[in-house]
Design a protein around this motif. Structure first.
Motif, mmCIF file in Angstrom:
data_model
loop_
_atom_site.group_PDB
_atom_site.id
_atom_site.type_symbol
_atom_site.label_atom_id
_atom_site.label_comp_id
_atom_site.label_asym_id
_atom_site.label_seq_id
_atom_site.Cartn_x
_atom_site.Cartn_y
_atom_site.Cartn_z
ATOM 1 N N ASN A 117 -7.726 9.214 -3.376
ATOM 2 C CA ASN A 117 -7.090 8.723 -4.002
ATOM 3 C C ASN A 117 -6.791 7.378 -5.085
ATOM 4 O OD1 ASN A 117 -6.204 7.028 -1.534
ATOM 5 N ND2 ASN A 117 -3.854 7.473 -2.201
ATOM 6 N N TYR A 123 2.063 1.347 -3.662
ATOM 7 C CA TYR A 123 0.919 1.889 -4.353
ATOM 8 C C TYR A 123 0.496 2.816 -4.358
ATOM 9 C CZ TYR A 123 -0.351 -3.153 -6.429
ATOM 10 O OH TYR A 123 -0.684 -3.495 -7.294
ATOM 11 N N ALA A 124 0.454 4.342 -2.966
ATOM 12 C CA ALA A 124 0.226 5.139 -2.700
ATOM 13 C C ALA A 124 1.586 6.487 -3.020
ATOM 14 C CB ALA A 124 0.022 5.487 -1.110
ATOM 15 N N LEU A 125 2.962 6.072 -3.053
ATOM 16 C CA LEU A 125 3.563 6.577 -3.941
ATOM 17 C C LEU A 125 3.646 6.734 -5.812
ATOM 18 C CD1 LEU A 125 6.323 5.919 -1.610
ATOM 19 C CD2 LEU A 125 5.326 7.710 -1.918
ATOM 20 N N GLY A 126 2.011 6.052 -6.199
ATOM 21 C CA GLY A 126 2.348 5.988 -7.320
ATOM 22 C C GLY A 126 2.693 4.618 -8.178
ATOM 23 N N ALA A 127 2.820 4.331 -7.483
ATOM 24 C CA ALA A 127 3.347 3.062 -8.295
ATOM 25 C C ALA A 127 2.719 1.690 -9.126
ATOM 26 C CB ALA A 127 4.204 2.256 -6.756
ATOM 27 N N GLU A 185 0.694 -0.823 -0.766
ATOM 28 C CA GLU A 185 -0.227 0.145 -0.037
ATOM 29 C C GLU A 185 0.897 1.606 -0.187
ATOM 30 O OE1 GLU A 185 -2.743 0.322 3.261
ATOM 31 O OE2 GLU A 185 -5.047 -0.842 1.328
ATOM 32 N N MET A 209 -0.389 9.492 0.579
ATOM 33 C CA MET A 209 -0.894 8.902 1.134
ATOM 34 C C MET A 209 -0.047 8.950 3.297
ATOM 35 S SD MET A 209 -4.475 6.352 2.103
ATOM 36 C CE MET A 209 -5.397 6.207 3.066
ATOM 37 N N ALA A 230 6.252 10.415 1.513
ATOM 38 C CA ALA A 230 5.287 11.003 0.492
ATOM 39 C C ALA A 230 5.400 12.179 -0.013
ATOM 40 C CB ALA A 230 3.752 11.352 1.506
ATOM 41 N N ARG A 259 -2.364 8.641 -7.466
ATOM 42 C CA ARG A 259 -1.705 8.787 -6.225
ATOM 43 C C ARG A 259 -0.469 9.343 -6.303
ATOM 44 N NH1 ARG A 259 -2.640 2.866 -6.988
ATOM 45 N NH2 ARG A 259 -5.196 2.243 -6.600
ATOM 46 N N PHE A 319 -0.259 6.006 6.290
ATOM 47 C CA PHE A 319 -0.669 5.276 7.069
ATOM 48 C C PHE A 319 -1.033 5.203 8.608
ATOM 49 C CE2 PHE A 319 0.602 4.211 2.896
ATOM 50 C CZ PHE A 319 -1.066 3.497 1.828
ATOM 51 N N ARG A 330 -10.235 6.953 1.565
ATOM 52 C CA ARG A 330 -9.137 6.199 0.801
ATOM 53 C C ARG A 330 -9.933 6.522 -0.792
ATOM 54 N NH1 ARG A 330 -6.351 1.750 3.311
ATOM 55 N NH2 ARG A 330 -6.327 0.624 1.240
#
Lengths: 323, 271
Positions: free
Chosen positions: B64, A210-214, A207, B102, B172, B97, B104, B61
């Motif tokens: 993004n 993914y959250a970094l745009g991977a 996650e 994000m 991030a 994204r 967590f 969630r």
């Protein structure tokens, strides 16, 4: 009425077992039995090692051979009537073994890793639940079937493709054909252990990426695979060590010509197929031939043992990673 | 329904960066959150509060499209980032994204060095500039630079929990997002580390819009400019459907809530 009396009987029986005296006795008996099971398998292993090495030592104690030429010599002719140390050089067998192990690894490692990545990262639960058992069935096929498959399908295929179309000589018994089937044989093992290692990578890491745009591919190859690397390497080593120890398919497909060759289309003999060859013959026990298979076997044992230890160290490192 | 209250718009020049219109979220057949309409303002901190299981994280969630990763998740209605409808088929969630970052609940640094943790995002996004400078500036912004500048090549796992979380914030920031979504970013941290994260959020809102889910009402009142109170739909309580009950400036939510349920929750009578 009958029910009630049955219940009563069960109750009595239970209380009999639960009465402290009986309980203690049972516990002791079970403890001894289970201990026996454990000791039994250890004793068998110790017995195998002792018989392997005592015969190997007897072999090296003979005046006709010596340890140095055994490991350095390039001629393996133990069945020749001329019994001299020069005819007992194990390197052709080691080379044949390593050649097949490396080539089958070259097939199994990318395919196994690819299927592990697919199963762990791309496949839906439904697809995984179908494919993983299928992969494990592949692991359950007797190896002699693979050997037969190599002879009856792979080798003719190689002959058609390479010999008829490209004019490259292909021996009927050849290392490549054996390597292909051994490679296919160890794919399930490489895939399954690698997949376990990759699935153990916490979801939170995926996650985070993914959250970094991977993309999914970047998450798989740049986060999951590196994070599971020690487990994956352990899978590779176990796979290779299985290839080194593989016997039946290799004996059938690669033939029995001990040879210092680099040509995968030649017939070679591996350590295991030499052992099979002599075991099926009528070498009397205590003879130099009979003892030579123990020397080869001990060498093989040492090789796979070291590889398994290396892979255990990797697995241990991998287990520590997320604790 | 009473659930869709927009914050009273005081100054017209406050720009809206994220919004939802009648958005509902489902996991398989189950409705998780129903009919949410709200606007989130740029360069403000907006917090989502409410009892467990009311869909705060689900809503967060969606901004993004991280919900895409959960099998069976689906959306009805619209979710906007600026003027883009995020759930339109032409939208690539990977691109979104990069702009909506994000952080967590549990710090989740990669098992790599501190430096590589920051550099990962820029690398996969083909960052062309000076990586050393970027790593330094992100760590500065996340108030971590002084603590780690001498050990950038050490494993991120060697850091404390609070440091790891600040590393995740720095990570991030390294892909130049506009928005930071934070899903209970301090719930796994001790009080001192929590305060540091809150200070950091205040510094960051100069440049970024922050949306934070929190269980900690003091935290919401301390850090946020706007607060959305979410709860379970009282009419269909067995189905546990999350709804937006009230959304307003934080000071109003905490001092003068319009809704009785908000008041009960704020004053600790339930939740």
């Amino acid at each position: 009425m009958n029910m009630v009396s049955n219940k009563k009987r069960i109750k009595n029986l239970l209380s009999f077992f639960h009465s402290t005296g009986m309980n203690d006795f049972n516990e002791k008996v079970m403890k001894v039995l289970l201990f026996g099971c454990g000791v039994f398998s250890i004793l068998i292993t110790v017995g195998i090692i002792i018989s392997l090495f005592s015969e190997a030592i007897a072999f090296f104690a003979r005046p006709e051979v010596n340890l140095f030429t055994f490991f350095t010599g390039t001629t393996w002719r133990p069945l020749s009537s001329n019994i001299v140390p020069e005819n007992f050089g194990v390197r052709p067998l080691i080379r044949g073994t390593l050649m097949i192990a490396i080539m089958s690894g070259a097939i199994a490692i990318p395919l196994g890793l690819g299927s592990a990545i697919y199963l762990s990262e791309y496949a839906s639960d439904r697809v995984r639940n179908i494919i993983k058992p299928l992969l494990e069935i592949l692991a359950g096929i007797p190896t002699v079937v693979y050997g037969y498959f190599a002879l009856s399908f792979i080798t003719p295929l190689l002959k058609t493709v390479l010999e008829e179309n490209l004019g490259i000589d292909v021996n009927f018994f050849n290392a490549l054909s054996a390597s292909i089937v051994v490679g296919v044989m160890i794919i399930p093992m490489v895939a399954s252990i690698s997949e376990d290692a990759m699935r153990a990578v916490p979801r939170s890491l995926r996650e985070g990426a993914y959250a970094l745009g991977a993309t999914k591919f970047e998450v798989s190859t740049k986060i999951v695979v590196p994070a599971a690397l020690s487990g994956i390497i352990a899978a590779f080593i176990l796979g290779i060590s299985r290839a080194i120890g593989e016997t039946m398919a290799v004996s059938i497909a690669a033939g029995s010509t001990p040879r210092m060759t680099m040509n995968p289309l030649d017939s070679v003999q591996t350590m295991t197929s030499f052992i099979v060859q002599v075991s099926f013959g009528d070498a009397p026990s205590g003879s130099i031939n009979g003892q030579s298979i123990f020397a080869v076997g001990a060498t093989l044992f040492a090789m796979t043992f070291i590889m398994n230890i290396i892979s255990q160290t990797f697995i241990k490192r991998f287990r520590e990673a997320y604790d | 329904m009473e659930a869709n209250i927009l914050p009273s718009v005081k100054t017209q020049n406050e720009e809206i960066i994220l919004s939802t219109k009648n958005a509902s979220f489902f996991y398989h057949d189950k409705t998780a959150v129903k009919n949410v309409t709200l606007n989130i303002k740029k360069n403000k901190i907006t917090s989502f509060i409410g009892p467990s299981g009311c869909g705060k994280s689900t809503l967060l969630r969606s901004f993004n499209r991280m919900n895409d990763l959960i099998p069976g998740a689906s959306v009805e209605g619209d979710v906007y980032y600026k003027d883009q409808n995020l759930y339109k088929s032409s939208i690539d969630p990977v691109k979104i994204r990069q702009q909506v970052g994000m952080v967590f609940q549990k710090p989740n640094p990669f098992p790599k060095s501190i430096y590589e943790n920051i550099a990962f995002g820029p690398k996969i996004n083909q960052f062309q500039g000076n990586m050393d400078e970027l790593v330094e500036s992100c760590l500065m912004k996340a108030a971590l630079w002084d603590e780690v500048k001498d050990k950038l090549n050490e494993s991120a796992y060697a850091l404390s929990g609070g440091q790891q979380q600040r590393l995740c914030i720095a990570r991030a920031l390294a892909v130049f997002p506009d928005v930071l979504l934070m899903d209970e970013p301090a719930s796994a941290l001790d009080p001192i580390a929590t305060l540091r994260i809150e200070d950091l959020m205040n510094d960051l809102k100069e440049e970024y819009t922050i949306v934070v889910v929190t269980h900690n009402m003091q935290q919401a009142s301390r850090v946020s400019d706007y607060t959305a109170f979410m709860s379970i739909d009282r009419d269909r309580i067995d189905e546990r459907i999350g709804v937006l009950v009230e959304y307003d400036e934080t000071i109003k939510i905490f001092t003068n809530p319009k809704n009785k349920e908000t008041e009960d929750y704020i004053t600790g009578r339930f939740g």
